[in-house]
Design an enzyme around this catalytic site. Structure first.
Site, PDB file in Angstrom:
ATOM      1  N   HIS A   1       0.867  -1.033  -0.030  1.00  0.00           N
ATOM      2  CA  HIS A   1      -0.004   0.087   0.008  1.00  0.00           C
ATOM      3  C   HIS A   1       1.067   1.228  -0.129  1.00  0.00           C
ATOM      4  O   HIS A   1       0.726   2.031  -0.921  1.00  0.00           O
ATOM      5  CB  HIS A   1      -1.010   0.096   1.182  1.00  0.00           C
TER       6      HIS A   1
HETATM    7  O1  RIB Z   1      -5.110  -0.075   4.461  1.00  0.00           O
HETATM    8  C1  RIB Z   1      -3.632   0.054   4.254  1.00  0.00           C
HETATM    9  C2  RIB Z   1      -3.026   0.915   5.204  1.00  0.00           C
HETATM   10  O2  RIB Z   1      -3.272   0.768   6.438  1.00  0.00           O
HETATM   11  C3  RIB Z   1      -1.425   1.051   4.978  1.00  0.00           C
HETATM   12  O3  RIB Z   1      -0.917   2.363   5.353  1.00  0.00           O
HETATM   13  C4  RIB Z   1      -0.999   0.151   6.256  1.00  0.00           C
HETATM   14  O4  RIB Z   1       0.238   0.450   6.650  1.00  0.00           O
HETATM   15  C5  RIB Z   1      -2.164   0.373   7.210  1.00  0.00           C
HETATM   16  O5  RIB Z   1      -1.505   1.380   7.819  1.00  0.00           O
END
Ligand code: RIB
Ligand code: CA
Length: 325
Positions: free
Chosen positions: A242
């Site tokens: 992500h």
């Molecule tokens: O949904 C993904 C996010 O949530 C990313 O930033 C991961 O590190 C968690 O914080």
């Protein structure tokens, strides 16, 4: 070559935030990292702060300034993701205890002081619940005049990942997300719609192994351990990276495609909590407050990430368990 981009990263390491830090530090010709601010999120603040320090030390950058911020969301109780990230947030490896210390200032004070005094506008990358940023905006709205761009990992046009409706960063602190998306600045939003396309694979792990450098080896170890969860839970072929997508966009915006739309954050206490209501077809006729991505060049992204990590192969001062004992 243009001057390095003044950048602040707000994060909650967790492994994907950890990789985002390594990406930034692998490209000093592109980024002037003014500081890292940390919040509670994936795991509690004491771990997320330590993990940010560990990332900097792993690549020999104890000079980077790391600031601890808000341990809890504005209104809601912090819901950590230790099932996903392990108790420490970096499941899979045991990196040396950091020798560098956190800065004494609170992250929110650092954000306000730095933005208000920076001679250049600063880019703000966020990969965590938005508590630090929202509190800074409430305390000193004028920081918006000193921000070049806010690029946020969060939200989803479709399914959530923490609930059926919501992505974790917006779910964890919906009030903070609401403050950001009503601040008047158009937010560049990197949501699950693109990050779920950036999924690790065994083939890519073998590319990391072939790099034969301690940083890439450490990451491959972490990622293998970490992403078994995503693969089992979501039936994915690997784990979604992500937060690295935020840095990938800053390094090569052409890898991403999207459009200007209106986003509203659901701040209810029901099943819709934290949902990002993204008006992709402009049905509500409201002015766009975000640029949201729907497409990403997956191959181009992994080539970029691999090239960045390869840069650590010729670094002398990489701290690993062996060297640091
Ligand atoms: O949904 C993904 C996010 O949530 C990313 O930033 C991961 O590190 C968690 O914080
Ligand atoms: Ca994160």
């Amino acid at each position: 070559m243009s001057k390095p981009l003044p950048l602040i990263l707000d994060c909650d390491p967790g492994i994907d935030d950890f990789i985002a830090i390594l990406m930034i530090l692998a490209a000093p010709e592109r980024f002037n990292l003014l500081g890292i601010t940390v919040t509670g999120g994936n795991v509690s603040l004491n771990y997320t702060a330590q993990n940010a320090l560990k990332a900097c030390e792993l690549v020999g950058r104890p000079d980077i300034k790391v600031y601890a911020g808000c341990p809890e969301p504005i209104l809601r109780e912090l819901q950590i993701e230790d099932e996903v990230y392990g108790e420490t947030g970096l499941k899979g490896v045991d990196l040396p205890k950091p020798t560098m210390a956190l800065q004494r200032s609170h992250a929110v004070d650092f954000l306000i002081d730095t933005l208000m005094t920076s001679p250049q506008k600063v880019t703000l990358a966020t990969t965590a619940p938005l508590t630090n940023v929202a509190i800074a905006l409430v305390r000193e709205p004028r920081i918006l005049d000193h921000i070049e761009e806010i690029v946020t990992m969060g939200g989803s046009m479709t399914l959530g990942n923490i609930t059926p409706a919501a992505e974790y960063n917006f779910y964890a602190d919906p009030e903070a997300a609401h403050i950001l998306y009503t601040c008047g600045k158009k937010i560049t939003t990197v949501g699950l719609d693109v990050t779920h396309q950036i999924v690790t694979s065994l083939e890519w792990f073998s590319r990391l192994d072939a790099l034969d450098n301690p940083v890439a080896h450490t990451l491959a170890t972490m990622l293998r351990a970490f992403y078994e969860y995503d693969m089992k839970k979501f039936g994915l072929a690997g784990g979604a990276l992500h937060d690295p997508c935020v840095i990938g966009y800053l390094l090569n915006p052409a890898l991403f495609n999207g459009k200007d739309v209106h986003i509203e954050i659901d701040t209810s206490f029901g099943i819709g909590r934290g949902r990002s209501i993204i008006d992709w077809w402009h049905k509500r006729g409201l002015p766009a407050n975000s640029h949201v991505f729907s497409e990403v060049n997956v191959e181009g992204f992994f080539d970029l990430l691999t090239d960045l990590l390869a840069r650590y192969g010729n670094r002398q001062h990489i701290l690993t368990n062996e060297e640091n004992t």
